[in-house]
Design a protein around this motif. Structure first.
Motif, PDB file in Angstrom:
ATOM      1  N   THR A 353     -28.247  71.611 -46.707  1.00 12.99           N
ATOM      2  CA  THR A 353     -28.303  72.299 -45.419  1.00 12.99           C
ATOM      3  C   THR A 353     -28.233  71.277 -44.290  1.00 12.99           C
ATOM      4  O   THR A 353     -28.394  70.072 -44.506  1.00 12.99           O
ATOM      5  CB  THR A 353     -29.603  73.102 -45.271  1.00 12.99           C
ATOM      6  N   ARG A 354     -28.014  71.776 -43.088  1.00  8.25           N
ATOM      7  CA  ARG A 354     -27.932  70.899 -41.914  1.00  8.25           C
ATOM      8  C   ARG A 354     -29.308  70.509 -41.383  1.00  8.25           C
ATOM      9  O   ARG A 354     -29.405  69.763 -40.417  1.00  8.25           O
ATOM     10  CB  ARG A 354     -27.120  71.588 -40.820  1.00  8.25           C
ATOM     11  N   LEU A 355     -30.385  70.998 -42.027  1.00  5.92           N
ATOM     12  CA  LEU A 355     -31.735  70.676 -41.576  1.00  5.92           C
ATOM     13  C   LEU A 355     -32.263  69.383 -42.181  1.00  5.92           C
ATOM     14  O   LEU A 355     -33.236  68.821 -41.672  1.00  5.92           O
ATOM     15  CB  LEU A 355     -32.703  71.816 -41.935  1.00  5.92           C
ATOM     16  N   TRP A 418     -26.744  77.307 -41.404  1.00  6.50           N
ATOM     17  CA  TRP A 418     -27.407  76.056 -41.758  1.00  6.50           C
ATOM     18  C   TRP A 418     -26.911  75.492 -43.080  1.00  6.50           C
ATOM     19  O   TRP A 418     -27.209  74.361 -43.423  1.00  6.50           O
ATOM     20  CB  TRP A 418     -28.918  76.256 -41.861  1.00  6.50           C
ATOM     21  N   ASN A 419     -26.170  76.315 -43.830  1.00  5.97           N
ATOM     22  CA  ASN A 419     -25.803  75.971 -45.194  1.00  5.97           C
ATOM     23  C   ASN A 419     -24.501  75.178 -45.197  1.00  5.97           C
ATOM     24  O   ASN A 419     -23.455  75.692 -44.803  1.00  5.97           O
ATOM     25  CB  ASN A 419     -25.667  77.258 -46.018  1.00  5.97           C
ATOM     26  N   ARG A 420     -24.533  73.955 -45.666  1.00 11.53           N
ATOM     27  CA  ARG A 420     -23.334  73.125 -45.705  1.00 11.53           C
ATOM     28  C   ARG A 420     -22.328  73.652 -46.715  1.00 11.53           C
ATOM     29  O   ARG A 420     -21.132  73.367 -46.607  1.00 11.53           O
ATOM     30  CB  ARG A 420     -23.699  71.682 -46.086  1.00 11.53           C
ATOM     31  N   ASP A 421     -22.791  74.395 -47.715  1.00 12.83           N
ATOM     32  CA  ASP A 421     -21.893  74.887 -48.755  1.00 12.83           C
ATOM     33  C   ASP A 421     -21.202  76.186 -48.374  1.00 12.83           C
ATOM     34  O   ASP A 421     -20.351  76.672 -49.107  1.00 12.83           O
ATOM     35  CB  ASP A 421     -22.671  75.109 -50.059  1.00 12.83           C
ATOM     36  N   ALA A 423     -18.753  78.779 -46.419  1.00 15.83           N
ATOM     37  CA  ALA A 423     -17.348  78.662 -46.026  1.00 15.83           C
ATOM     38  C   ALA A 423     -17.259  78.229 -44.571  1.00 15.83           C
ATOM     39  O   ALA A 423     -17.942  78.771 -43.709  1.00 15.83           O
ATOM     40  CB  ALA A 423     -16.635  79.995 -46.220  1.00 15.83           C
ATOM     41  N   GLY A 424     -16.371  77.269 -44.328  1.00 17.66           N
ATOM     42  CA  GLY A 424     -16.183  76.827 -42.949  1.00 17.66           C
ATOM     43  C   GLY A 424     -17.187  75.824 -42.484  1.00 17.66           C
ATOM     44  O   GLY A 424     -17.188  75.435 -41.319  1.00 17.66           O
ATOM     45  N   HIS A 425     -18.070  75.370 -43.380  1.00 17.76           N
ATOM     46  CA  HIS A 425     -19.115  74.424 -42.969  1.00 17.76           C
ATOM     47  C   HIS A 425     -19.132  73.216 -43.908  1.00 17.76           C
ATOM     48  O   HIS A 425     -20.164  72.794 -44.373  1.00 17.76           O
ATOM     49  CB  HIS A 425     -20.497  75.091 -42.988  1.00 17.76           C
ATOM     50  N   THR A 426     -17.974  72.677 -44.206  1.00 18.68           N
ATOM     51  CA  THR A 426     -17.919  71.488 -45.045  1.00 18.68           C
ATOM     52  C   THR A 426     -18.172  70.254 -44.212  1.00 18.68           C
ATOM     53  O   THR A 426     -17.987  70.248 -42.996  1.00 18.68           O
ATOM     54  CB  THR A 426     -16.541  71.379 -45.725  1.00 18.68           C
ATOM     55  N   ASP A 427     -18.574  69.233 -44.877  1.00 20.91           N
ATOM     56  CA  ASP A 427     -18.908  67.969 -44.209  1.00 20.91           C
ATOM     57  C   ASP A 427     -17.840  66.941 -44.557  1.00 20.91           C
ATOM     58  O   ASP A 427     -17.725  66.499 -45.688  1.00 20.91           O
ATOM     59  CB  ASP A 427     -20.279  67.474 -44.694  1.00 20.91           C
ATOM     60  N   GLY A 428     -17.034  66.603 -43.581  1.00 23.15           N
ATOM     61  CA  GLY A 428     -15.939  65.685 -43.817  1.00 23.15           C
ATOM     62  C   GLY A 428     -16.400  64.341 -44.316  1.00 23.15           C
ATOM     63  O   GLY A 428     -15.719  63.677 -45.083  1.00 23.15           O
TER      64      GLY A 428
END
Length: 439
Positions: A353-355, A418-421, A423-428
């Protein structure tokens, strides 16, 4: 790599501060760990006599008032303190019949370079014949969760006190065998129990382990932490950390128990506080790439010396030393595995998550502040630890703390933004690191 230099500068400053603290720390240690209480009992046929050694600084913290080596022996203050001890102590036969317990005297002596108030004890059974009895002691323990009381026993035909057991805020009553110390097999169990208790109730050892676990899901890249994205790699790093710490403390535990290594207790306790501080800084910004195992092994050597003081206080015969070491180490490792099992799933879930960056910095920052307070107190830079209630709370409620972290992880994973997994929230940056690892 230039970004690492400020943290290395901090480490150098801390080392200098540590050296200055040690210069004023004092003599090598003798009897028991820093600022612990010791009750030393001598068994006679018709009564039990002895003394209690109470650290003045812990008395002051428990009573919430200023006490010094000079003030505790003033007649009025000493009378109040003896009354306090009588209210928080009792003895009885195994059948529940109360014994008479008298507390008298009062002098100050230096034990482990800490001022202790020494009072005399006399325990008298109603029937005039001493047998096994139960000792209840709540002084200091009822206010300070991290405090320990070592009960030493010396039968009439023996020249040395052997520890019959320890009292803590969780266990304030102990059955004392009047005939002497228990057999080696029970000694193994006592050593294992002591290892479990020392980690479970030792806020500094627990916090050191937690600080090292915080960056386990991450990788060090150009002086900063990035996501590893590989749970197997994270668990492997946890294995490395726990194994390195076990190897480090096992070496010095064995050497110190055999008499080959001896250092002042205040020095040892100060370095342990420093180990928590350094590992907290490392959890925020990597000091050394892949350095958790090295930090765990290096500072584990000093933690082993603290463990050795407790094994020595078991007081069992030389022939049972190997058994004691095995039992104590087993207790430590079992407790560490429980800590890992309670916290690592939450850390791994939060890492997705992003937290997690903010969570990691807050937890590590808290550890740094607590460690700095311990370090200042143990090197006598300050007279008392103002953050002791915080550490007491953590020790008193470990499962509640673990449950709160797990709840945060569950909530964070359930929020799509908040969820990196999601859709649309991948971490380059993760993809870049994976490509780098693959290459």
């Amino acid at each position: 790599m230039r970004t690492n230099r400020p943290w290395r500068g901090i480490a150098v400053l801390l080392a200098a501060a540590y050296t200055m603290g040690i210069l004023i720390a004092g003599e090598p240690a003798a009897a028991h760990p820093l600022s612990a209480t010791a009750i030393l009992l001598d068994v006679a046929p018709d009564r039990v006599t002895g003394s209690v050694q109470l650290p003045v600084d812990r008395l002051a913290a428990a009573l919430g008032r200023s006490l010094t080596a000079a003030s505790v022996t003033q007649p009025a203050e000493l009378g109040d303190l003896r009354g306090y001890l009588r209210e928080h102590s009792a003895a009885a036969g195994t059948d529940g019949t109360p014994w008479q317990l008298e507390i008298s005297g009062g002098r100050v002596e230096r034990v482990d370079d800490v001022d202790h108030l020494i009072c005399d004890l006399v325990l008298t059974p109603p029937g005039g014949a001493v047998g096994d009895f139960t000792l209840t002691w709540t002084a200091i323990l009822h206010r300070l969760a991290v405090h320990q009381v070592f009960v030493g026993l010396r039968p009439a035909d023996d020249g040395e006190h052997a520890v019959a057991g320890t009292l803590t805020w969780q266990r304030q009553t102990l059955t004392v065998p009047a005939a002497g110390v228990v057999a080696p097999q029970t000694g193994f169990l006592a050593a294992m129990r002591l290892g479990i208790e020392h980690i479970a109730e030792g806020a500094d050892h627990l916090l050191f382990l937690i600080m090292l676990l915080l960056p386990a899901p991450l990788l060090a890249r150009t002086g900063r932490w990035v996501r590893a994205g590989d749970p197997r790699r994270s668990w492997l790093r946890v294995v490395h950390v726990v194994t390195a710490f076990a190897a480090g403390h096992s070496i010095t535990l064995a050497l110190a128990s055999l008499g080959y290594v001896s250092l002042p207790v205040r020095l040892v306790e100060s370095v342990i506080a420093l180990s928590v501080l350094v590992s907290g800084v490392h959890a925020i910004r990597p000091l050394v790439r892949g350095g958790e195992a090295w930090i765990a092994a290096g500072f584990g050597l000093m933690h082993g010396l603290a463990f050795a003081a407790l094994v020595a206080d078991l007081g069992l015969g030389r022939e049972s030393l190997v058994t004691d070491l095995l039992g104590f180490n087993l207790g430590i490792e079992l407790t560490q595995l429980i800590v890992v099992a309670l916290l690592m799933p939450s850390f791994l879930a939060l890492d997705r998550t992003r937290l997690y960056p903010g969570f990691r910095i807050v937890v590590a920052g808290t550890g740094i502040v607590l460690a700095a307070a311990w370090f200042a107190e143990r090197t006598t830079m300050i007279g008392g630890n103002p953050l002791e209630p915080v550490t007491d709370h953590l020790v008193e409620h470990p499962f509640l703390t673990a449950a709160a972290i797990a709840l945060v992880a569950v909530v964070a994973r359930s929020v799509p933004s908040w969820n990196r997994d999601a859709a649309g929230h991948t971490d380059g940056r993760v993809d870049h690191d994976r490509a780098e690892l693959a290459g």
